[in-house]
Design an enzyme around this catalytic site. Sequence first.
Site, PDB file in Angstrom:
ATOM      1  CB  CYS A 103    -130.892   9.383 -22.560  1.00 51.31           C
ATOM      2  SG  CYS A 103    -130.768   7.898 -23.534  1.00 51.31           S
ATOM      3  CD  GLU A 141    -131.856  14.110 -19.508  1.00 54.86           C
ATOM      4  OE1 GLU A 141    -130.916  14.175 -18.696  1.00 54.86           O
ATOM      5  OE2 GLU A 141    -131.927  13.238 -20.396  1.00 54.86           O
ATOM      6  CE  LYS A 150    -124.094   2.090  -9.301  1.00 53.37           C
ATOM      7  NZ  LYS A 150    -125.486   2.012  -8.812  1.00 53.37           N
ATOM      8  CD  GLU A 178    -126.857   7.150 -23.714  1.00 51.19           C
ATOM      9  OE1 GLU A 178    -127.198   8.349 -23.584  1.00 51.19           O
ATOM     10  OE2 GLU A 178    -127.601   6.199 -23.462  1.00 51.19           O
TER      11      GLU A 178
END
Length: 495
Positions: free
Chosen positions: A307, A404, A200, A273
């Site tokens: 990331c 983040e 997906k 992850e």
Amino acid sequence: MASVTDRPADGSPPARTALRWDYAPAPESRDAAPLKPRYDLFVDGAFTAPQDGSVVASVNPASEEVLAEVGFAGPGDVERAVAAARRAAGPWAALPALERGKYLFRIARLIQERARELAIVESLDGGKPIRESRDVDIPLAAAHFFSYAGWADKLSYAVAGRPHRPRGVVGQVVPWNFPLLMAAWKLAPALACGNTAVLKPAETTPLTALLLAEICQEAELPPGVINVIPGAGETGAALVRAEVDKVAFTGSTAVGKEIQRALAGRDIGLTLELGGKSANIVFEDAAIDQAVEGIVNGIFFNQGHVCCAGSRLLLQESVADEVLHKLWQRMQRLRVGDPLDKNTDVGAINSAAQLARIEELVAAGEAEGATRRTISCALPEQGYWFAPTLFTDVAPANRIAVEEIFGPVVSVTTFRTPAEAIERANNSAYGLAAGVWTDMGSKAFEVASALRAGVVWQNTYNKFDPTAAFGGYKESGFGREGGPSGLLPYLKVGA
Ligand code: NDP
């Protein structure tokens, strides 16, 4: 490029110092990437309309222009895709490993053949500069397929000769920051190990995964081995809860935790992850100019939608002023704008929602008392943009030092000793990556081995290689992708 000079009134030649160098636009042509008006789900080797899903427009974040309509999978479509993968699993696993490897080689070659088209579509759909799609995303996606093609008939070397078998059907959910590359990271090892997959892609960037589906058809990959089902978060949620044998997810820590909760109690392989807030540490003995380039690459590459972005810059106090001065000079030369222009360094923010999140966190940084500096540059009227930004006077507890941001924003703190640098770097809920800049090898090794981060780069940043493992500690997730370690999550070993 064009040089513009102001000739003195007396007709004498202009002084060299008066020369102004401007970039002329260097746009990549869209003609090499003709898009269809509509893309459907790729299930069982064919493109089919969603049965109970919907059709959603994919938008260019640099212009807000609709690029194509895309079929989104509903729950029934997810079941259909998983069933197709299940039917294909036995024959695919039974294929001689060398033959499986040949399919991966074919996919890798076709990615290379269609590289220009894929790069343009990646930049159109996601907003990243064409230079990065062309030189990083697409070549690395091909490299992952090449690398794992080579592993297909050598799996026993990855598991020290122990008996092993594929897990079966894997459900894979990828984010919008590296759409094709993340698909390659997931699909190539899964297939090399003899699994079949349902992928997906992210809601805002489904197009290159659908072009990869076309490539699978061209490569005559057996139907059902790879299925691509675009959709929103609910599609991802349905996929991870479906009758799959393994789940691989890359995305936010919040969703990763939700998936972990949903799968609790099931005998199912899971790799996560997730996010990061990685420290980029510059010691006083580092080559400063080189470090400044590394800082820029660490946080402004892909608009900071990375990331492992070096979003926490840690500077040794004795060189902090010099580094900050040079960094600010360098930042002011970054070119922000049209992702399809080959001169562009920083492209568009991926979506309105992501822009809102960046703006919220930057406002929080100012409200909490940090000093903000944002480069002054003309931003396009349409689309989603955020100019490169630097925060100093940041306290360790400030939101911009902890959360983040996933945008072109770096927060700077200082340290005095290596021990303090290590403590500050490890003072994070995350543990994905770090950078260490020093001319002393012994210091680099000492610091790197004390850092709780999955990847530590020395005197460089954001370098990726299909033969190297990538993954995190703590809230950055678990499991490794890349290299021989990247095969392990896709195998049942010792069974
Ligand atoms: P998400 O984690 O929501 O998205 C990642 C992928 O998961 C997308 O394909 C998404 O689909 C899908 N997804 C969303 N909800 C679910 C669910 N409940 N179950 C299964 N799959 C789901 O990230 P966002 O796009 O919302 O980004 C938010 C923040 O996450 C960013 O600001 C950034 O901090 C972080 N992030 C980190 C990434 C990384 O590489 N570590 C990548 C992306 C984001 P859809 O796109 O349709 O929502």
